[in-house]
Design an enzyme around this catalytic site. Structure first.
Site, short mmCIF file in Angstrom:
data_model
loop_
_atom_site.label_atom_id
_atom_site.label_comp_id
_atom_site.label_asym_id
_atom_site.label_seq_id
_atom_site.Cartn_x
_atom_site.Cartn_y
_atom_site.Cartn_z
N LYS A 31 34.17 -44.53 -14.43
CA LYS A 31 33.37 -45.21 -13.41
C LYS A 31 34.23 -46.01 -12.46
CE LYS A 31 30.89 -47.45 -16.40
NZ LYS A 31 31.44 -46.88 -17.65
N THR A 32 35.12 -46.81 -13.05
CA THR A 32 35.95 -47.65 -12.19
C THR A 32 36.88 -46.78 -11.34
OG1 THR A 32 35.81 -49.38 -13.86
CG2 THR A 32 37.52 -49.64 -12.22
N ASP A 218 30.91 -52.76 -9.33
CA ASP A 218 31.29 -52.29 -10.67
C ASP A 218 30.58 -53.17 -11.71
OD1 ASP A 218 32.49 -50.79 -12.63
OD2 ASP A 218 34.53 -51.43 -12.24
N GLU A 219 30.41 -52.66 -12.91
CA GLU A 219 29.76 -53.42 -14.00
C GLU A 219 28.40 -53.97 -13.54
OE1 GLU A 219 31.28 -53.47 -16.90
OE2 GLU A 219 33.43 -53.28 -16.52
N GLN A 249 26.48 -51.31 -21.94
CA GLN A 249 27.53 -52.33 -21.96
C GLN A 249 27.07 -53.65 -21.36
OE1 GLN A 249 31.75 -51.13 -21.33
NE2 GLN A 249 30.88 -49.21 -20.68
N ARG A 610 36.87 -49.75 -26.43
CA ARG A 610 38.13 -50.15 -25.79
C ARG A 610 39.30 -49.35 -26.35
NH1 ARG A 610 36.35 -50.98 -21.78
NH2 ARG A 610 34.44 -50.31 -22.78
#
Ligand code: ATP
Ligand code: MG
Length: 679
Positions: A31-32, A218-219, A249, A610
């Site tokens: 995504k990032t 983002d996020e 998330q 992660r």
């Protein structure tokens, strides 16, 4: 262009033209990477001017990384003028330009949590004449929650009818009034005030709509109501809003993040294109399978099928240890072994935990074994008393209406303006509605103050006015800061009041560190200023700035220790997710009564995802609490991971469950773990 580095779905998202776009994808699906490529695409292929691009994210580190990636693709020159920022720094930027429309001054102070608490404590005392003890943090939490939901003081309704709600309802309007009088804003205000500014001042709104023509977030799953409104307003004209997120998330519900924002994006932005990314490029098959197995137990979520082209990799390890020291030793053993066997760096290992207090045992062991490590978060540098004292001087120099900090330094170090004098001054300020600073300047008119007090006040005013001028000297800021520390005798005050010479020294060094931070700020910044420095300090969400920034720390070859919350968006080859026990994860919430199990499960999911190659889960059978050993129950989330994915160490003797902890779910989890251990 690096579009060749994207898969077809990623490319579709990166090359999307105008209109709303929602990229909904699981962890590690790029995504990032899509956001950064999309920015590059907008600029290089579509000729969008850099100043028309706004990218927003949640942490300074994420914003910095994003800028660096874009600069790599486009070159620094073509990025000049692009705003790639956190929500908070974007809002400060807007407020520095336009806050006067809301009747604040441009040199406003940004209050830290410590500043807020000082003020709230004061206000609680004013309200509560009975002298009952109230926890200022809880009152602040209620107020902050209201602000995040965009509830102004006059609409704050008491719902649960407990004492704290009544206290919050009484304090909230006074608190807002005080902030305004002190020309200060808190973190929640940053967002709320910008939303108000844009709502109430159409010309200002038009200006920013014309400026930020392409907005990327983002996020997005972590936006709260205020942030959402802000985005909706900014993107209102052109609808060029691209948001990227993962509903699994969302871990900031406690700060008012609203999952509805992501689940309902399509309804709020009709005609939105939705892109799903399902290939994970980060983790091995087993790690991913464990993550999927945990998160699928959450009710309200969008179904996603994350897969990887990578192999299964080793199984996820689970180490059940005796106690916290044994847990720390077991983790070190693994680090030593794997580092040697696989020729890894220390920085390939991360230790993640649910709460910052859990870091202690690991830190001790790391130090004992001489393993370099960096601790991210925890006790923030700028939260230390001596640092706050020094910063308070600077805050008052920039904004003399800042009364929280003015009172902090008025008689620190002692200069003969004792409590009685201070009370008299405050009373006079309240009676005459004159700011405290003005009262100080004209204190000679107060006949009931003694000569000594008069002299002390005059000297203080003169000191502050002199330093305000000195700080304006070009290129002399660091020297001026050191002069100020010396003249005010801050070091002597520390040596005088702190008995332990080692501690005292460390505190003095911390003040020197502020001067270093200022120096490195001056080096980096094109047009530096004292207000600019304070702003950077206020917006810091990581350990120290300058010499020892989080960035540099991560680059050093050292094991990383951080909370799951601050690991969001990052990745590490080897991850230890420690303290996999009931009450840690899921956490026993103390601040709110509402216990959000789904959010705890999402945290577990964030932690697991992660890891790139290896994941080790650990827990202890017992822990010391208030000096006593307590038996611990393995986390229920462990039981959600299928046994065939787990590689569990065998415990010699099964932990005994204490009576009161035989909660049904926990014992189910416990039984499951025992069966894993036994197989
Ligand atoms: P998170 O949900 O944790 O924020 P994310 O979806 O933002 O994750 P990224 O951090 O962008 O994912 O990417 C995860 C990893 O996968 C990174 O190391 C990235 O470089 C890599 N990656 C992403 N897309 C591709 C691709 N098409 N080919 C190869 N590697 C990729
Ligand atoms: Mg990301």
């Amino acid at each position: 262009m690096e579009l060749s580095l994207l898969n077809p779905q990623q490319r579709e998202a990166a090359c999307h033209g105008e209109g709303p776009l929602l990229i909904l994808a699981g962890a590690g699906s790029g995504k990032t990477r899509v956001i950064t490529c999309r920015i590059a695409h907008l600029s290089a292929a579509r000729g969008v001017a850099p100043e028309n691009i706004l990218a927003v994210t949640f942490t300074n580190k994420a914003a910095r990384e994003m800028r660096e990636r874009v600069e790599e693709m486009l070159g620094k020159k073509r990025c000049k003028g692009m705003v790639i920022a956190t929500f908070h720094s974007l809002c400060v930027r807007i407020l520095r330009e336009d806050i006067e429309a809301l009747d604040y001054k441009k040199n406003f102070s940004i209050y830290s949590t410590a500043d807020q608490l000082r003020l709230i404590k004061d206000l609680i005392q004013q309200v509560d004449i009975g002298g009952r003890k109230f926890d200022a943090e809880r009152v602040l939490y209620a107020i902050s929650d209201a602000k995040n939901r965009l509830v102004p003081p006059e609409k704050f309704a008491v719902k649960y009818h407990d004492d704290y709600e009544y206290m919050a309802a009484a304090v909230y309007p006074r608190y807002q009034k005080a902030l305004k009088a002190f020309n200060a804003v808190d973190f929640d205000d940053l967002i709320m005030l910008v939303a108000r500014l844009l709502q109430e001042h159409p010309a200002v709104l038009e200006k920013y709509r014309a400026r930020f023509r392409y907005i990327l977030v983002d996020e997005y799953q972590d936006t709260n109501a205020a942030q959402y409104l802000l985005l909706k307003l900014l993107a209102g004209g052109h609808h060029n809003l691209c948001v990227v997120g993962d509903d699994d998330q969302s871990i900031y519900g406690w700060r008012g993040a609203d999952l509805g924002n992501i689940l309902e994006f399509e309804r709020d932005f009709p005609g939105a294109r939705v892109v799903k990314l399902e290939q994970n490029y980060r983790s091995t098959g087993n790690i991913l399978a464990a993550a999927n197995a945990v998160i699928k137990n959450n009710g309200k979520r969008r179904e996603k099928a994350l897969w990887t082209a990578d192999g299964a990799g080793p199984r996820v390890d689970y180490l059940l240890c005796e106690d916290e020291e044994d847990e720390a030793r077991a983790v070190m053993e693994r680090i030593h072994g794997e580092r040697f066997r696989e020729e890894l760096n220390y920085s390939d290992f991360a230790i993640l935990y649910r709460t910052n207090v859990q870091s202690r045992a690991f830190e001790e062991q790391l130090r004992y074994e001489n393993i370099p490590y960096v601790l991210i978060g925890g006790q923030q540098f700028f939260d230390r008393k001596e640092v706050k004292d020094l910063i308070a001087y600077l805050k008052v120099l920039v904004n003399h209406r800042d009364e929280v900090n003015l009172l902090r330094i008025l008689n620190y170090p002692k200069r003969g303006i004792g409590e009685t004098t201070a009370d008299r001054l405050i009373r006079h300020s309240a009676q005459t509605q004159k700011p405290l600073w003005e009262v100080l300047k004209s204190a000679s008119e107060l006949d009931d103050l003694g000569d000594k007090a008069q002299e002390a006040i005059a000297a203080f005013v003169a000191l502050m006015e002199r330093y305000r001028r000195l700080f304006n000297r070009h290129g002399m800021m660091v020297e001026t800061l050191r002069e100020l520390i010396a003249e005010v005798r801050l070091e002597q005050e520390i040596y005088r009041t702190v008995d332990d010479p080692v501690k005292a020294r460390r505190r003095v060094e911390n003040m020197e560190e502020v001067a270093n931070a200022l120096a490195s700020y001056l080096e980096r910044e094109e047009s530096p200023s004292l207000p600019g420095f304070l702003e950077k300090v206020s917006l810091l969400d990581e350990e120290r700035p300058g010499r020892d920034s989080k960035e540099k720390k991560l680059q050093r070859d050292a094991v990383v220790l951080m909370s799951i919350h601050s690991s969001k968006g990052l990745e590490f080859p080897h991850v230890f997710l420690v303290g996999m026990e009931e009450e840690f994860l899921p956490h026993k919430k103390t601040l709110t009564e509402t216990f959000d199990l789904d959010e705890e499960r999402r945290l577990c999911y964030v932690g697991i995802t992660r890891a790139r190659r290896r994941l080790v889960l650990t827990g202890a059978r017992r822990r010391k609490k208030y000096g006593e050993m307590q038996l611990r129950v393995p986390s229920r989330f462990l039981a959600e991971i299928p046994a065939e994915l787990l590689n569990a160490s065998r415990g010699e003797e099964p932990p005994q469950l204490p009576e009161e902890e035989k909660d049904q779910r926990a014992s189910k989890a416990f039984a499951n773990i025992m069966s894993i251990l036994g197989d």
